[in-house]
Motif scaffolding. Structure first.
Motif, mmCIF file in Angstrom:
data_model
loop_
_atom_site.group_PDB
_atom_site.id
_atom_site.type_symbol
_atom_site.label_atom_id
_atom_site.label_comp_id
_atom_site.label_asym_id
_atom_site.label_seq_id
_atom_site.Cartn_x
_atom_site.Cartn_y
_atom_site.Cartn_z
ATOM 1 N N LYS A 179 0.833 -1.209 0.000
ATOM 2 C CA LYS A 179 0.000 0.000 0.000
ATOM 3 C C LYS A 179 0.864 1.253 0.000
ATOM 4 N N ALA A 180 1.953 1.217 0.731
ATOM 5 C CA ALA A 180 2.864 2.373 0.766
ATOM 6 C C ALA A 180 3.481 2.611 -0.605
ATOM 7 N N LYS A 181 3.870 1.556 -1.263
ATOM 8 C CA LYS A 181 4.435 1.680 -2.596
ATOM 9 C C LYS A 181 3.415 2.292 -3.560
ATOM 10 N N ILE A 182 2.203 1.780 -3.453
ATOM 11 C CA ILE A 182 1.158 2.290 -4.357
ATOM 12 C C ILE A 182 0.870 3.747 -4.086
ATOM 13 N N ALA A 183 0.835 4.111 -2.802
ATOM 14 C CA ALA A 183 0.588 5.526 -2.446
ATOM 15 C C ALA A 183 1.711 6.413 -2.947
#
Length: 413
Positions: A179-183
């Motif tokens: 999720k952090a990567k996507i954000a």
């Protein structure tokens, strides 16, 4: 008895009575005897003369006779033997080169059945083997109890729980990371899109070259592709990790389950250890030398510290009942019967011994007891006759086992 003879006897008795009445008893004895003889002789002579020759020939007087009883007997050589012969005690054949560690008897001792006579030097080793077998049985018993209670796989259960926790933690971490990567990529994509819009205006105004606007367009497309890839990874994590967690939890339940086959295996292992104890106890039993019967120690062949010889450890015999084994010639054995009385003699005996025939052998064999020169009757064929000695003679006979004796067996009907 003939009729005329009866008349003669009656006449004699009547004459005798008359004589007694008339004879003077003061007469001397010779005179009386003479008168009586004459009175008897005259009538007897008349009777015999009147008998016909035929009657005289037929009249026979039977005189009873008695034949003297002649004691017949059969004589044979033999040996004094205890009941069931001599027993030779030795160590078990399982222990090669065994030594006697302790011996508890001396020659002449009377022993009881089951009494320990000696101990072999293998005792200590066999005691240790038995103790080890018992310890193994305790371990197997504990393992069986753990399996039955469900605690046998406690270590595996703990490891499985830890594995489940790791999978769950990794699952949560992977989701957060994705999720952090996507954000981050979303933020970069927004900046790239903004910059691309600005450069697009400049390109339309002719302020920048086409290559610059293409570079900005490519950057936007790359970020978009990266976002899509990371979202795909997130979906994969969301689909696979829960399955792994479920499988690990299922394995945990299997470990907690008490399966009959596990109990059966543990039970078999426990039974094997119990059988090992029985085997060790049997081996330990062989380290003791026991008296097989009540009897007397005749000879000690092996003493403490010595290796067991070919002669064994001791000779033992049941001397409560003593016998003579007589070798009766085959031509005379038919005269004997069970119960015939026998007299036993030898120059080594303080007195003659007595006994009865208890058993007559069924097999003819060669002579084994010889008197003097063996060549005289080496081919003689004999039958063994077992004579049981009287209880009063047992003690005397027990002192001279294997003594050669002469047996005289009475064969009166």
């Amino acid at each position: 008895m003939p009729k005329n003879l009866e008349k003669l006897q009656s006449f004699y008795e009547s004459q005798n009575m008359k004589l007694k009445k008339h004879i003077n008893f003061n007469l001397t004895v010779p005179l009386v005897l003479a008168v009586i003889g004459a009175a008897i002789a005259l009538p007897l002579y008349s009777f015999l003369s009147s008998q016909s020759p035929k009657q005289s020939q037929n009249a026979t007087t039977v005189i009873p006779t008695s034949k003297p009883v002649v004691n017949e007997s059969v004589t044979a050589l033999g040996r004094i033997q205890p009941k069931d012969k001599i027993i030779n005690l030795s160590g078990s054949s399982s222990f090669q080169y065994a030594r006697v560690s302790k011996i508890f008897i001396k020659e002449g001792d009377r022993v009881k059945r089951g009494q320990v006579i000696a101990i072999l030097d293998s005792l200590v080793k066999l005691q240790a083997a038995l103790q080890q077998a018992k310890l193994k049985a305790k371990v197997a018993q504990a393992e069986l109890d753990k399996i039955k209670s469900g605690d046998a796989k406690q270590g595996e259960i703990s490891a499985q729980k830890a594995q489940i926790a790791n999978i769950e933690a990794q699952f949560q971490g992977d989701i957060a990371t994705q999720k952090a990567k996507i954000a981050r990529l979303d933020a970069e994509l927004k900046n790239a899109q903004t910059e691309y819009s600005r450069f697009e205006q400049l390109y339309k105004a002719g302020a920048i070259a086409a290559s610059e606007i293409d570079s900005k367009r490519l950057n936007v497309a790359t970020l978009q592709e990266q976002i899509n890839e990371e979202k795909a990874n997130l979906n994969r994590i969301l689909s696979t990790s829960p399955k792994q967690i479920l499988e690990s939890k299922a394995n945990l339940e299997k470990l907690k389950e008490v399966r009959p086959e596990d109990i059966q295996v543990a039970q078999i292992q426990y039974e094997q250890t119990k059988a090992a104890i029985v085997e060790a106890e049997a081996d330990l039993y062989l380290a003791y030398v026991y008296a097989p019967v009540d009897g007397t120690i005749l000879k000690i062949h092996t003493f403490a510290g010595e290796s067991i010889s070919d002669k064994g450890i001791v000779d033992l015999a049941q001397t409560k009942d003593m016998y003579v084994i007589a070798e009766v010639y085959e031509t005379e054995v038919g005269k004997l019967k069970i119960g015939d009385k026998a007299t036993i003699s030898s120059s080594s005996l303080a007195k003659k011994l007595n006994g009865k025939v208890e058993k007559i052998g069924l097999q003819v064999g060669k002579k084994e007891v010889f008197n003097g020169d063996k060549t005289l009757d080496i081919d003689a064929r004999v039958v063994e006759v077992k004579i049981r000695l009287n209880p009063l003679d047992t003690e005397e006979a027990a002192k001279l086992i294997n003594l050669q004796v002469e047996a005289r067996i009475n064969i009166n009907p």
